[in-house]
Each structure stands twice: as C-alpha cells, then as structure tokens.
Design an enzyme around this catalytic site. Structure first.
Site: not given
Length: 390
Positions: A172, A174-176, A179
């Site tokens: 993922g 888009g998340d990692l 972040a």
C-alpha cells in the site's frame, strides 16, 4: 536510548498510514502513546493470526505497525476523557492524527485549540487530500484509502502490463509513502522547534504524495507532452531493465549502461549484439527484438545458473518469494526480520525490521504492539480508571 527518546507522541491514528508514521518514530525511540477510540483501532481484528483469533489480542496487520507503542482507550466525545487527553497534550511534543479534515474540530480539539494548551506543539495530520490549512480544495473531507490515492495519483495508470488494466502496486504505497513523508515532515518540524522554539502544523496528503511518487510520469508529461503508459516490468528510457522468465521462475536484469550491456552480451556469447547496438538510443529503438534475444537465453537456465553467471558483472537478481526472503542470510544479518510476542499465541511471530541503520542509535522495534488500554495507569496516573468511559 533511541535518537528520539526525548519526545512524546500522542498517536490518534488508525489502520495503516498514520500507524506506520508513528511506528517509525517509536522505532527511533519516541514514547508513542496510541490513543484509541472505544473498542480500539479498527484493524486490531484483521488477520492473519497464528492460530485462534478468539484468543489472540490482535492480528499481524495491527502488530506490524503498532509495535513498541503504549495504548490508552479514550472517547473524545466524553468530557472526562477529553480532559484526560488535553492533560496529555500539555506535556506532549507531537500529536499525529489521520481523520478526515474537520473531524478533530468537531470535538474542539483541532490544531488551534491544542496550541492553547501547548504553544510549542507540533501537530501533524495525514489525510487523503490534505488539510484546508495548507491549501483548500473541494476534495477535502472525502474518505480516501490507498487504492483511491494510487488511482488518482497516476500510479495505477503506469503500473501493469501494456495490454492489461491499470494495476495497483502490491504494498500500500499510498499509505506507506505518505506516512514516511509525514515522518520526515515531523522531524523537520522538531529541528525547527529546536532552533526557534516554535511548533507548527505538518500536513501530508495521500493524493499529493502519489503525485511525488509517480516520479518520471510527471516530467515525462511535461517534457514530451505524452501521457506515460503501462510498460509491465520495463522502463521507458532504459534497456535492458526488465524481468525475464527462467527455467524455474523469473529474474531481473539491469544492464542499461554501455559497459553492462557489453558484459551481458559477452556472457550470452552474443558479442554481435553489443557491436550492432552499442548505444542507448539504438537499444531503445530495437528493444522488442533485443528483449526476445535475451528472453530466449534466460529461459534455458535456472535462476541460480543465470544469476551465478551475471553476479559481479551485470546487475541481476532472482525474483524472490516471501519464503526465500525468510531464508536469505542477508536479511537476517541486517535485522530485517524481528521476533515479537503474539499475545494469546503459543509462539513468537516475526515482523519486518527497520531499514534505517545508525552507528549510535539504530532504530529498532521496541517490543510487541500493545493490548487495548494496556498503559492507562502508566500514562494517566495511578488514579486513572482501568477502562475508558463508553
């Protein structure tokens, strides 16, 4: 002692992007207090489990991104819990949340309110479309997940086989990636505060991050006016830079510079190819036929044979399975598989280590993920209730 052992972080995040950001801070020594809504982070119950989901406190998803944190359960809509939260804000260095824009303001706990209690506070948010404070758009307030960010940001359009559909990346990103950028922003804000005494607001949007992540797609569109397309495992400006089938799997070869190309052709016994196509433009112009020549050679060899011939002369590697990663001595030596306790199971589990290595304060997972509300007394004091108000 970690590099960030002087910092306390209040972590109001859940699922993946926010927890991954605060996990990085915890690995670097920060005291991260995970403030969970009644019932806890929604991914506590997500699989996989070692054996029995009824006995185990949480699954691998939660364990992997919440290791080394403390947990308290608070209902921010409850007056007593809200007061407890504000008492923690007064002593905190950083607050991180990943709610939709406007959610914290509904509880009168937005950035401006919290700075009344702690004027030096660093307040960081991770949202799908950023925060109005840093650039207001009509997308803010909409829900977003990794899939949405990859779709809007151009990642899916440039991922997949040429004759196949747009494809998300496996992890993922888009998340990692969002972040990780948010963590960098927080550390920059900490450094700024050290110099000036001023806290500030840090905002990282998933859509914004994917625009940055798409790399060549943006400059390719600007420079050439051509929309990048899906190319499978190949590269638009480098060749050979691709995955090739072998007798027992797949391997990648990155022999795009002239010297590596010549080495590859010599190992293949095809010096005629390096003589006929000595430059990058010539190789790119004839990439389809050249790819066939290489593919015909690689498919006759096992991964071990192929990589054995190329290793040390041409950048190459087999495409590893997860089982092979676990067997790789390099991974063990680099501490990239870390054992942690799995509460409720009869054995430890392994999670990914931290790739940041430092000579004095190497980041590392600092124990398992917390049980829900496990640290209430430690964080709020001995007089704290043992359970949060419903």
């Amino acid at each position: 002692m970690g590099a960030l052992s002087n910092l306390r972080v209040l972590d109001l995040t859940q699922v993946l992007a926010g927890p991954y950001c605060t996990m990085l801070l915890a690995d670097m020594g920060a005291d991260v207090v995970k403030i969970e809504r009644p019932g806890g982070d929604m991914i506590r119950s997500n699989p996989p489990f070692v054996d029995d989901p009824e006995k185990e406190a949480y699954g691998g998803y939660f364990q992997s991104v919440n290791r080394g944190k403390k947990s308290i359960e608070l209902n921010l809509g409850d007056e007593t819990d809200r007061d407890d939260f504000l008492s923690l804000v007064e002593e905190a260095d950083i607050v991180v949340e990943n709610y939709r824009a406007g959610t914290m303001e509904k509880y009168d706990l937005g950035y401006e309110t919290l700075t009344e209690y702690n004027e030096n506070l660093i307040y960081s948010s991770i949202r799908g479309f950023g925060d109005p404070r840093t650039g207001e758009t009509d997308r803010q307030g909409q829900p977003s997940f990794d899939l949405i960010a990859q779709a809007l940001g151009g990642v899916m359009e440039t991922t997949g086989q040429p004759d196949g559909p747009p494809t998300k990346t496996g992890p993922g990103v888009g998340d990692l990636f969002t972040a990780t950028l948010n963590c960098i922003g927080i550390l920059a804000a900490v450094n700024h505060r050290e110099q000036t005494g001023e806290g500030q607001y840090v905002d990282t949007g998933m859509y914004d991050s994917m625009i940055s992540f798409t790399e060549r797609a943006i400059y390719q569109q600007s420079y050439s006016g051509e929309a990048p397309s899906r190319r499978g495992n190949s590269h638009p400006t480098l060749f050979p830079y691709n995955a090739f089938e072998t007798a027992d799997g797949y391997a990648v070869i990155a022999a795009f510079n002239n010297n590596h190309w010549a080495e590859l052709c010599e190992i293949m016994g095809r010096e005629d190819l390096s003589e006929s196509y000595p430059t990058t433009p010539e190789r790119l112009e004839n990439r389809e036929s050249l790819r066939d020549e290489i593919a015909n050679w690689t498919v006759e060899q096992t991964n071990e044979e192929l990589v054995g011939k190329l290793e040390g002369r041409v950048p190459a590697a087999k495409v590893q399975t997860t089982e092979e990663i676990f067997e790789d001595e390099h991974v063990r030596i680099r501490d990239m598989l870390v054992p942690v306790e799995q509460p409720g199971a009869d054995r430890d589990v392994e999670i990914a280590g931290n790739p940041i290595k430092m000579s004095e304060t190497t980041p590392q997972p600092r124990g398992r993920a917390p049980l829900l509300d496990e640290h209430r007394e430690e964080v709020l004091g001995e007089e704290a209730e043992t359970t949060a108000d419903d």
